[in-house]
Design a protein around this motif. Sequence first.
Motif, PDB file in Angstrom:
ATOM      1  N   VAL A  30      66.575  62.704  67.959  1.00  0.00           N
ATOM      2  CA  VAL A  30      65.619  63.508  67.198  1.00  0.00           C
ATOM      3  C   VAL A  30      64.208  62.966  67.368  1.00  0.00           C
ATOM      4  O   VAL A  30      64.011  61.776  67.629  1.00  0.00           O
ATOM      5  CB  VAL A  30      65.986  63.561  65.700  1.00  0.00           C
ATOM      6  CG1 VAL A  30      67.351  64.212  65.510  1.00  0.00           C
ATOM      7  CG2 VAL A  30      65.965  62.180  65.071  1.00  0.00           C
ATOM      8  N   THR A  31      63.232  63.855  67.236  1.00  0.00           N
ATOM      9  CA  THR A  31      61.831  63.445  67.328  1.00  0.00           C
ATOM     10  C   THR A  31      61.127  63.751  66.010  1.00  0.00           C
ATOM     11  O   THR A  31      61.550  64.611  65.243  1.00  0.00           O
ATOM     12  CB  THR A  31      61.112  64.162  68.482  1.00  0.00           C
ATOM     13  OG1 THR A  31      61.311  65.577  68.374  1.00  0.00           O
ATOM     14  CG2 THR A  31      61.646  63.680  69.823  1.00  0.00           C
ATOM     15  N   THR A  32      60.034  63.066  65.765  1.00  0.00           N
ATOM     16  CA  THR A  32      59.321  63.224  64.494  1.00  0.00           C
ATOM     17  C   THR A  32      58.058  64.063  64.627  1.00  0.00           C
ATOM     18  O   THR A  32      57.532  64.544  63.621  1.00  0.00           O
ATOM     19  CB  THR A  32      58.952  61.854  63.906  1.00  0.00           C
ATOM     20  OG1 THR A  32      58.183  61.116  64.869  1.00  0.00           O
ATOM     21  CG2 THR A  32      60.198  61.069  63.539  1.00  0.00           C
ATOM     22  N   VAL A  33      57.571  64.245  65.853  1.00  0.00           N
ATOM     23  CA  VAL A  33      56.413  65.107  66.107  1.00  0.00           C
ATOM     24  C   VAL A  33      56.623  65.812  67.445  1.00  0.00           C
ATOM     25  O   VAL A  33      57.228  65.247  68.366  1.00  0.00           O
ATOM     26  CB  VAL A  33      55.081  64.319  66.142  1.00  0.00           C
ATOM     27  CG1 VAL A  33      54.709  63.819  64.756  1.00  0.00           C
ATOM     28  CG2 VAL A  33      55.148  63.151  67.114  1.00  0.00           C
ATOM     29  N   PRO A  34      56.119  67.044  67.582  1.00  0.00           N
ATOM     30  CA  PRO A  34      56.290  67.771  68.845  1.00  0.00           C
ATOM     31  C   PRO A  34      55.716  67.038  70.060  1.00  0.00           C
ATOM     32  O   PRO A  34      56.271  67.129  71.162  1.00  0.00           O
ATOM     33  CB  PRO A  34      55.551  69.091  68.587  1.00  0.00           C
ATOM     34  CG  PRO A  34      55.666  69.301  67.109  1.00  0.00           C
ATOM     35  CD  PRO A  34      55.539  67.915  66.527  1.00  0.00           C
ATOM     36  N   SER A  35      54.642  66.293  69.858  1.00  0.00           N
ATOM     37  CA  SER A  35      54.012  65.596  70.986  1.00  0.00           C
ATOM     38  C   SER A  35      54.884  64.475  71.538  1.00  0.00           C
ATOM     39  O   SER A  35      54.602  63.947  72.624  1.00  0.00           O
ATOM     40  CB  SER A  35      52.642  65.050  70.583  1.00  0.00           C
ATOM     41  OG  SER A  35      52.735  64.250  69.416  1.00  0.00           O
ATOM     42  N   ALA A  36      55.947  64.111  70.839  1.00  0.00           N
ATOM     43  CA  ALA A  36      56.866  63.078  71.330  1.00  0.00           C
ATOM     44  C   ALA A  36      58.019  63.668  72.121  1.00  0.00           C
ATOM     45  O   ALA A  36      58.800  62.925  72.728  1.00  0.00           O
ATOM     46  CB  ALA A  36      57.420  62.270  70.163  1.00  0.00           C
ATOM     47  N   PHE A  37      58.139  64.988  72.133  1.00  0.00           N
ATOM     48  CA  PHE A  37      59.325  65.622  72.710  1.00  0.00           C
ATOM     49  C   PHE A  37      59.461  65.366  74.209  1.00  0.00           C
ATOM     50  O   PHE A  37      60.508  64.894  74.675  1.00  0.00           O
ATOM     51  CB  PHE A  37      59.306  67.128  72.431  1.00  0.00           C
ATOM     52  CG  PHE A  37      60.474  67.874  73.028  1.00  0.00           C
ATOM     53  CD1 PHE A  37      61.735  67.773  72.463  1.00  0.00           C
ATOM     54  CD2 PHE A  37      60.312  68.654  74.165  1.00  0.00           C
ATOM     55  CE1 PHE A  37      62.819  68.448  73.014  1.00  0.00           C
ATOM     56  CE2 PHE A  37      61.374  69.336  74.720  1.00  0.00           C
ATOM     57  CZ  PHE A  37      62.631  69.233  74.151  1.00  0.00           C
ATOM     58  N   ARG A  38      58.443  65.660  74.978  1.00  0.00           N
ATOM     59  CA  ARG A  38      58.552  65.522  76.437  1.00  0.00           C
ATOM     60  C   ARG A  38      58.826  64.085  76.852  1.00  0.00           C
ATOM     61  O   ARG A  38      59.632  63.827  77.746  1.00  0.00           O
ATOM     62  CB  ARG A  38      57.280  66.040  77.113  1.00  0.00           C
ATOM     63  CG  ARG A  38      57.090  67.550  77.028  1.00  0.00           C
ATOM     64  CD  ARG A  38      55.986  67.998  77.968  1.00  0.00           C
ATOM     65  NE  ARG A  38      55.737  69.428  77.910  1.00  0.00           N
ATOM     66  CZ  ARG A  38      54.737  69.997  77.252  1.00  0.00           C
ATOM     67  NH1 ARG A  38      53.884  69.230  76.566  1.00  0.00           N
ATOM     68  NH2 ARG A  38      54.571  71.304  77.259  1.00  0.00           N
TER      69      ARG A  38
END
Length: 241
Positions: A31-39
């Motif tokens: 899981v990620t905590t912010v969209p900018s960490a997804f990639r």
Amino acid sequence: MMDLHCHVDLYPDHDKVLKDIDSSGIYVLSVTTVPSAFRGTVALTNKLNNCRTALGLHPQLAHQRYNELSLFDSLCDGTRYIGEIGLDGSKGYAEHMEVQQVVFEHILNKCCEFNDKILTVHSLNAVDKVLELLSVYPKAGRPILHWFLATKKQVDRAVELRCYFSIGPAMLHSARAKKIISWLPKDRVLLETDGPFAKVKGKILFPSDVIEVVNYLSMQWNTSADAVQYQLKINLKTLLT
């Protein structure tokens, strides 16, 4: 087995957690905590066949990162998995509940554009509101209530809403959490660690540590560990199909 709530990108030693995932063969949802960490998290785990990455915006960060909702929207069709999302009414975050709700509803509404999303949902001190919003957006996807701390009535309501529940080793060290685990239908139970944030006796949890929950459920359900693992496998398969 599975770990359906693990912050792989936030471990202090990436090599150690990636090796644990690879060697254990456990199906892991990162899981990620912010969209900018997804990639970046996708890239971190792209060599692991048994690891998937979820797109999230954590409620504790909603008031700081709500400007990433447009990025969330642009990435949403790139993964089936959404999380960590939800609401947090605990001290220090309740004052931001209004923006948390805007963010959570935006995400749920966006997910309604699809028909296959799996949501891993945070509900600390905000259970009633989370359940209310999940009922308002029934087409958003299948919710997994992560580390769910609730009353029996709230558990029953979540079951009515077709929610699943992910439980981890750290919950086994809380009398309250164990009581809640005893209320959960066997066919809605899944596993998590919430590593590296969740710890047991000061030790960071890794995906392979979910075996502790299997052993606990074996005693609770009065059956073998193999039978527990089989039930969990069926639960995961049902969730995904």
